[in-house]
Write an enzyme that holds these catalytic residues in place. Structure first.
Site, PDB file in Angstrom:
ATOM      1  CG  HIS A 208      11.193 -33.795  -8.558  1.00  0.00           C
ATOM      2  ND1 HIS A 208      10.741 -35.226  -8.137  1.00  0.00           N
ATOM      3  CD2 HIS A 208       9.915 -33.409  -9.190  1.00  0.00           C
ATOM      4  CE1 HIS A 208       9.424 -35.113  -8.165  1.00  0.00           C
ATOM      5  NE2 HIS A 208       8.916 -34.151  -8.962  1.00  0.00           N
ATOM      6  CG  HIS A 212       7.156 -31.733  -4.996  1.00  0.00           C
ATOM      7  ND1 HIS A 212       6.005 -31.723  -5.235  1.00  0.00           N
ATOM      8  CD2 HIS A 212       7.680 -32.167  -6.134  1.00  0.00           C
ATOM      9  CE1 HIS A 212       5.860 -32.141  -6.466  1.00  0.00           C
ATOM     10  NE2 HIS A 212       6.752 -32.320  -6.999  1.00  0.00           N
ATOM     11  CG  HIS A 237       5.798 -31.924 -12.931  1.00  0.00           C
ATOM     12  ND1 HIS A 237       5.388 -31.046 -11.777  1.00  0.00           N
ATOM     13  CD2 HIS A 237       6.669 -32.789 -12.112  1.00  0.00           C
ATOM     14  CE1 HIS A 237       5.998 -31.749 -10.555  1.00  0.00           C
ATOM     15  NE2 HIS A 237       6.476 -32.559 -10.801  1.00  0.00           N
ATOM     16  CD  GLU A 349       0.948 -31.511  -6.185  1.00  0.00           C
ATOM     17  OE1 GLU A 349       2.007 -31.470  -5.757  1.00  0.00           O
ATOM     18  OE2 GLU A 349       0.296 -30.371  -6.082  1.00  0.00           O
ATOM     19  CG  HIS A 364       1.047 -36.778  -9.922  1.00  0.00           C
ATOM     20  ND1 HIS A 364       1.275 -36.065  -8.961  1.00  0.00           N
ATOM     21  CD2 HIS A 364       2.101 -36.820 -10.631  1.00  0.00           C
ATOM     22  CE1 HIS A 364       2.678 -36.170  -8.739  1.00  0.00           C
ATOM     23  NE2 HIS A 364       3.227 -36.681  -9.799  1.00  0.00           N
ATOM     24  CG  HIS A 368       4.478 -40.599  -8.608  1.00  0.00           C
ATOM     25  ND1 HIS A 368       6.024 -40.634  -8.520  1.00  0.00           N
ATOM     26  CD2 HIS A 368       3.984 -39.492  -9.191  1.00  0.00           C
ATOM     27  CE1 HIS A 368       6.290 -39.383  -9.244  1.00  0.00           C
ATOM     28  NE2 HIS A 368       5.222 -38.717  -9.701  1.00  0.00           N
ATOM     29  CG  HIS A 404       5.471 -36.397 -14.203  1.00  0.00           C
ATOM     30  ND1 HIS A 404       4.653 -35.336 -13.863  1.00  0.00           N
ATOM     31  CD2 HIS A 404       5.829 -36.757 -13.138  1.00  0.00           C
ATOM     32  CE1 HIS A 404       4.628 -35.371 -12.449  1.00  0.00           C
ATOM     33  NE2 HIS A 404       5.389 -36.405 -12.318  1.00  0.00           N
TER      34      HIS A 404
END
Length: 686
Positions: A208, A212, A237, A349, A364, A368, A404
């Protein structure tokens, strides 16, 4: 050391000063006097001589005008750095731009040497790694794995005092390997702990982080604007959620519930038990049934309401249903069949490529943050973010998958607006799969039976033990593994000419956690991609053989965990591209299965290469191109013109009632029943 490998000296032991010896004392960086921080300026000369007497390699740093890094000092050196916090993400993008703009490697070494001891170590490592990956004069440099630099983000902190003791007391040949316990975050009274082997897997969390790193959200346009970046955010994802749900079935748990309401208590708690060496503070815990609240963390520049996220979600949903997104000024950009998913991915995103960040917001990313700061939404108790607030730790928390799953549903909402694939898009005239099977790579192994088990592996953690022992310090950890296997297909080409195709292999469960058969529409959302590769078909019968370790999705254990130091960068097997670090860990290619054997459908398809090709050739066996399904190809187009997840990314006509119906209508497809058996035993890696 005059070439770009000297930059690796900046990527070791991130909390130690730059002048401190690297690589077990073999390497010393000679700093100009004005590069020392205020703490060491008065004793700089004595420090340099004290630490450099036994160095084999000296790296002189040119005394260039010092770069202006004051903007990056807004992130505390001994504090948290999160790419989900917009302020941090912007600073990271500006720092990446500063490093990429340096005219040559010497100038980059100077700028990096000056910045390294003044900035947050995780920020510095991230920005420097992204810059190295994308500069033409450094992109072939193999950067260290993130676990080498910050092992505290991945493993039980109780192991570190033992590692330092072992390194201090015993010499290299006398040191023993210390064992990292599994499932240390909760007892078996917590049902979610059945998936701890997946969520807390070191390789999964490294994947992960590295994904990124390859696809950053901020920075120069040349770094961000990669081919089909938004679609790849969706697909990588989506596959995470599919894999997680399949393993939940293996452990008799229901599919993860999407986070459809931000106003209901979050039933899943998580107590990470990770202590960060950067701050010597533990990641905060989140008790069960935590209520999400508006965030007013002025110091972090994270001020938002639940209404904000709901409004952004509503705008995205309305745009999906309407078939277009709104650009600044009111212009409409259609969410068409070809590029709609890519546009949507960059909005959700979001990345700097969002067509209208002001209107669609940070759906998104701020979800988080909402979870990551839920324990201290106003910074009343000066608590940092939880594990969901960092890429390298986010997948540890059960809430990550609920978040997600909700994001995934937004993408599927768009996919449902598209027409199912027609016969021409699915078929391949003249190509027939006559037989398809899979078998373990051992004598007399039964057909179509796969085996999983626990494996104990070792990792060298010395590089991340700042001010700790030099040399190797090993720890062992236990993870899921599968026995190697081979796919075999017999394909008949009746066209009379050589044909090219793409072989696509997926696996999906037949039943849910209650042994209830899944519908074809449920199955398609749980299809896990195992492999994708090109084939050449001569007229007549063709026997295709493909080993499991050749998967286009995964990278092997050695690439996930191989240690790096300046002393071995010239060894041929360590001359790896940075792209090698991106890929799903191979040990989790196959779902866990069950002790009695869980039934799966394995699907194979050969599509027409003429409809797949993007008119670029590549060799999957070189330049770390082998994990292209999730990571694409460096500096090239994504090597498949079809939409990611094809042929299961769209709804299937209601007349198709089962996977058998789906394959029966297309001779270029085949599906078999496969059993995955789990053996609850631990085997040491040889």
């Amino acid at each position: 050391m005059s070439d770009n490998k000297k930059l690796l000296a900046l990527l070791q032991r991130p909390l130690e000063p730059t002048f401190y010896p690297k690589d077990d004392g073999k390497t010393v960086v000679d700093l100009p006097e004005n590069y020392y921080t205020d703490r060491y300026k008065q004793i700089g000369n004595t420090l340099q001589s004290r630490f450099s007497t036994e160095a084999e390699t000296r790296i002189p740093v040119r005394a260039l005008p010092t770069p202006n890094v004051a903007f990056a000092e807004a992130i505390p050196r001994r504090g948290g750095f999160s790419l989900f916090i917009p302020k941090h993400r912007q600073i990271a993008g500006d720092l990446i731009n500063l490093f990429i703009s340096e005219p040559n490697v010497d100038a980059l070494m100077s700028a990096g040497s000056y910045a390294r001891d003044r900035l947050n170590p995780v920020l510095f490592q991230y920005a420097m790694a992204v810059a190295i990956q994308h500069r033409p004069d450094t992109k072939n440099l193999n950067i260290p794995s993130f676990i080498e630099l910050f092992p505290d983000s991945f493993i039980d902190p109780t192991i570190f005092p033992q590692l330092r003791e072992e390194g201090a007391v015993a010499n290299q040949r006398e040191r023993i390997t210390l064992d990292i316990q599994m499932n240390f975050t909760a007892s078996d009274r917590e049902d979610e702990q059945r998936l701890a082997y997946f969520r807390e897997d070191i390789g999964v969390n490294l994947h992960h982080w590295h994904w990124h790193l390859v696809y950053p959200g901020e920075g120069p346009n040349s770094v961000i604007n990669k081919d089909r970046r938004g679609e790849l955010f969706f697909y990588m994802h989506q596959q995470l959620i599919a894999r997680y749900n399949v393993d939940r079935f293996c452990n008799r748990l229901a599919r993860v519930s999407p986070l459809t309401s931000l106003r209901e208590p979050l039933p899943e708690g998580y107590f990470p038990k990770i202590v960060r060496s950067l701050t010597n503070r533990a990641f905060p815990a989140r008790p069960q049934n935590t209520i999400l609240r508006n965030l007013n963390r002025i110091e972090d520049d994270v001020v938002l309401t639940i209404n904000d996220i709901e409004r952004w979600g509503s705008r995205i949903a309305e745009s999906i249903d309407g078939g277009y997104v709104v650009a600044p000024g009111g212009n409409r950009i259609p969410l068409d069949e070809q590029t709609g998913i890519d546009v949507l991915g960059n909005i959700i995103e979001p990345s700097a490529l969002s067509v209208n960040g002001q209107y669609y917001g940070n759906y998104h990313g701020h979800m988080h943050n909402l979870i990551a700061f839920s324990h201290d939404p106003e910074n009343r108790f000066l608590e940092g973010y939880g594990v969901v607030g960092e890429f390298q730790t986010a997948m540890r928390d059960p809430a990550f998958y609920r978040l997600h799953a909700q994001v995934d549903n937004m993408f599927h909402r768009y996919k449902r607006t598209l027409q199912p694939y027609n016969a021409n898009q699915l078929g391949y005239a003249g190509v027939q799969i006559q037989s398809f099977g899979v078998q373990l790579n051992r004598a007399n192994a039964p057909a179509n039976v796969l085996l999983t088990y626990w494996q104990r592996s070792q990792i060298d953690l010395a590089t991340g033990l700042d001010f700790g022992p030099q040399g190797n310090v090993f720890a062992s950890f236990t993870h899921l593994q599968h026995a190697p296997f081979t796919y075999r297909l017999t394909v008949n080409n009746t066209s009379g000419a050589v044909r090219r195709g793409t072989c696509r292999i997926f696996i999906a469960p037949k039943v849910d956690e209650r042994n209830t058969p899944l519908t074809i529409d449920e199955q398609r959302l749980l299809m896990v991609e195992l492999d994708k590769f090109r084939v050449n078909l001569t007229p007549g019968s063709n026997n295709l053989v493909r080993r499991s370790e050749q998967s286009s999705v995964t990278i092997p254990y050695e690439r996930t965990f191989r240690p790096m130091s300046l002393s071995n960068v010239n060894v041929p097997e360590t001359e790896q591209f940075r792209f090698c670090n991106c890929g799903w860990p191979h040990h989790l290619l196959i779902p866990k299965g069950t002790a009695e054997g869980m039934q799966f459908d394995m699907f194979a398809m050969i599509s027409n290469y003429a409809d797949d090709t993007v008119n670029q050739e590549f060799d999957e066996n070189v330049n770390c191109n082998d994990s292209h399904s999730f990571c694409g190809l460096r500096d090239q187009l994504y090597p498949d013109r079809r939409h990611m997840g094809y042929p299961f990314d769209r709804r299937i006509p209601s007349t198709v009632r089962s996977l058998s119906d789906f394959t029966r209508a297309n001779s270029n497809m085949s599906a078999i029943q496969v059993q995955v058996r789990f053996t609850n035993t631990v085997i040491a890696r040889t």
